[in-house]
Enzyme design. Structure first.
Site, PDB file in Angstrom:
ATOM      1  CG  ASP A  22      -2.068   0.974   1.079  1.00 47.36           C
ATOM      2  OD1 ASP A  22      -2.435   1.292  -0.064  1.00 47.36           O
ATOM      3  OD2 ASP A  22      -2.594   1.425   2.112  1.00 47.36           O
ATOM      4  CG  HIS A  39      -0.517   2.328  -9.358  1.00 42.55           C
ATOM      5  ND1 HIS A  39      -0.684   1.944  -8.045  1.00 42.55           N
ATOM      6  CD2 HIS A  39      -1.604   3.096  -9.668  1.00 42.55           C
ATOM      7  CE1 HIS A  39      -1.826   2.441  -7.585  1.00 42.55           C
ATOM      8  NE2 HIS A  39      -2.397   3.152  -8.549  1.00 42.55           N
ATOM      9  CG  LEU A 133       9.201 -17.089  -3.689  1.00 40.45           C
ATOM     10  CD1 LEU A 133       9.173 -17.061  -2.170  1.00 40.45           C
ATOM     11  CD2 LEU A 133       9.534 -15.695  -4.235  1.00 40.45           C
TER      12      LEU A 133
HETATM   13  C1  IPE Z   1      -5.336  -2.802  -0.169  1.00 39.96           C
HETATM   14  O1  IPE Z   1      -5.040  -1.474  -0.336  1.00 39.96           O
HETATM   15  C2  IPE Z   1      -5.368  -3.499  -1.501  1.00 39.96           C
HETATM   16  C3  IPE Z   1      -4.086  -3.664  -2.182  1.00 39.96           C
HETATM   17  C4  IPE Z   1      -2.926  -3.294  -1.722  1.00 39.96           C
HETATM   18  C5  IPE Z   1      -4.162  -4.327  -3.465  1.00 39.96           C
HETATM   19  P1  IPE Z   1      -6.191  -0.355  -0.475  1.00 39.96           P
HETATM   20  O2  IPE Z   1      -5.492   0.932  -0.680  1.00 39.96           O
HETATM   21  O3  IPE Z   1      -7.144  -0.768  -1.520  1.00 39.96           O
HETATM   22  O4  IPE Z   1      -6.895  -0.440   0.934  1.00 39.96           O
HETATM   23  P2  IPE Z   1      -7.798   0.617   1.703  1.00 39.96           P
HETATM   24  O5  IPE Z   1      -8.840   1.084   0.742  1.00 39.96           O
HETATM   25  O6  IPE Z   1      -6.905   1.729   2.124  1.00 39.96           O
HETATM   26  O7  IPE Z   1      -8.337  -0.126   2.875  1.00 39.96           O
HETATM   27  C1  IPE Z   2      -1.532   0.203  -3.450  1.00 39.60           C
HETATM   28  O1  IPE Z   2      -1.336   1.577  -3.422  1.00 39.60           O
HETATM   29  C2  IPE Z   2      -1.823  -0.311  -4.836  1.00 39.60           C
HETATM   30  C3  IPE Z   2      -3.157  -0.876  -5.003  1.00 39.60           C
HETATM   31  C4  IPE Z   2      -4.119  -0.839  -4.129  1.00 39.60           C
HETATM   32  C5  IPE Z   2      -3.438  -1.532  -6.252  1.00 39.60           C
HETATM   33  P1  IPE Z   2      -2.560   2.597  -3.413  1.00 39.60           P
HETATM   34  O2  IPE Z   2      -2.934   2.896  -4.803  1.00 39.60           O
HETATM   35  O3  IPE Z   2      -3.645   2.099  -2.549  1.00 39.60           O
HETATM   36  O4  IPE Z   2      -1.860   3.848  -2.762  1.00 39.60           O
HETATM   37  P2  IPE Z   2      -2.470   4.838  -1.678  1.00 39.60           P
HETATM   38  O5  IPE Z   2      -2.909   3.995  -0.524  1.00 39.60           O
HETATM   39  O6  IPE Z   2      -3.614   5.551  -2.341  1.00 39.60           O
HETATM   40  O7  IPE Z   2      -1.345   5.741  -1.332  1.00 39.60           O
HETATM   41 MG    MG Z   3      -4.109   2.323  -0.602  1.00 39.87          MG
END
Ligand code: IPE
Ligand code: IPE
Ligand code: MG
Length: 244
Positions: A22, A39, A133
């Site tokens: 995240d 990303h 792995l």
């Molecule tokens: C969790 O992250 C999902 C992934 C990392 C794929 P999110 O960014 O979607 O989670 P929330 O919305 O903050 O809970």
């Molecule tokens: C995780 O990073 C990637 C996915 C959920 C696919 P985010 O896109 O959720 O990044 P933040 O949490 O908005 O910073």
């Molecule tokens: Mg996120």
């Protein structure tokens, strides 16, 4: 009843590490870049962490790549994420295969584009015999969704007379989930500073150790994984029994 686990003198690395990757968007925002740039950088971090996991003696690495709730994002961001997934499924498989990595995908494939499903199937077949792995990508994955789908399958078996309701045990349930055959995660890491599990591996994480780190995912590297494994090794897991 399972015997109480022994706490070894020489702690072993976690067999299964699960990661909620995240913070890509916030990483980009802090740099005044579009979320897509976060990303892209996040995908680079994946490569480093996969390599490091193997070197640290981890056997299973499960990466939360796209949740069943991530469809709520703007269509352009979903498109960017699926585009990156496509790109990496094409470009990384040869390298993973060369490194003896076995790739598996969990989540609801029926919601993914047909060409992505094809790429997944090709990758799983190609790497299926590898003994290093096991890299598990959670794609269009939701913990509750998997529990509900499993209940549905077992209920259908029971209704068809092929299964007795009283035979539905925890082990049988586990054996019918998307994660069937995988050990439960020993360690969950979530980057990005939030402390929640966001519908990841709900059933499987009953006794998982949690580690929340502040760093955004694109900044997370091999050294951070090593630190996480060290932290894990210092913990005493009791599984409900008494400590040593
Ligand atoms: C969790 O992250 C999902 C992934 C990392 C794929 P999110 O960014 O979607 O989670 P929330 O919305 O903050 O809970
Ligand atoms: C995780 O990073 C990637 C996915 C959920 C696919 P985010 O896109 O959720 O990044 P933040 O949490 O908005 O910073
Ligand atoms: Mg996120």
């Amino acid at each position: 009843m399972k015997p109480a686990p022994q706490i070894p003198d020489d702690p072993q690395p976690p067999v299964h590490v699960a990661i909620i990757m995240d913070g890509n968007g916030r990483w980009a925002k802090a740099r005044k870049l579009p979320r897509a740039a976060g990303h892209k950088k996040g995908a680079d971090a994946v490569k480093k962490v996969v390599r490091a996991a193997g070197e640290l003696g981890v056997s299973y690495l499960t990466l939360y790549s796209f949740s069943s709730e991530n469809w709520k994002r703007p269509p352009s961001e979903v498109k960017d994420l699926m585009g990156l997934l496509r790109l990496h499924l094409k470009s990384e498989i040869a390298d993973l295969h060369k490194n003896n990595v076995r790739l598996l995908v969990i989540g609801d494939r029926s919601g993914l584009a047909a060409d992505i499903v094809d790429l997944i199937e090709i990758a799983e077949t190609k790497t299926g015999g590898n003994t290093g792995l096991t890299l598990v990508l959670a794609l269009n994955y939701g913990g509750r969704g998997d529990i509900a789908a499993t209940a549905q399958r077992l209920a259908a078996e029971a209704a068809a007379g092929r299964l007795n309701a009283e035979d539905i045990t925890e082990d049988l349930f586990s054996d019918h989930m998307d994660t069937a055959g995988m050990p439960e995660p020993d360690l969950l890491i979530r980057t990005g500073g939030d402390q929640r599990i966001s519908n990841f591996l709900l059933w499987e994480m009953a006794y998982t150790e949690f580690l929340f780190v502040e760093k955004f995912w694109p900044e997370f590297g091999a050294d951070d994984l090593e630190k996480a494994v060290m932290d894990f090794k210092g913990r005493e897991r009791r599984f409900g029994a008494v400590g040593s």
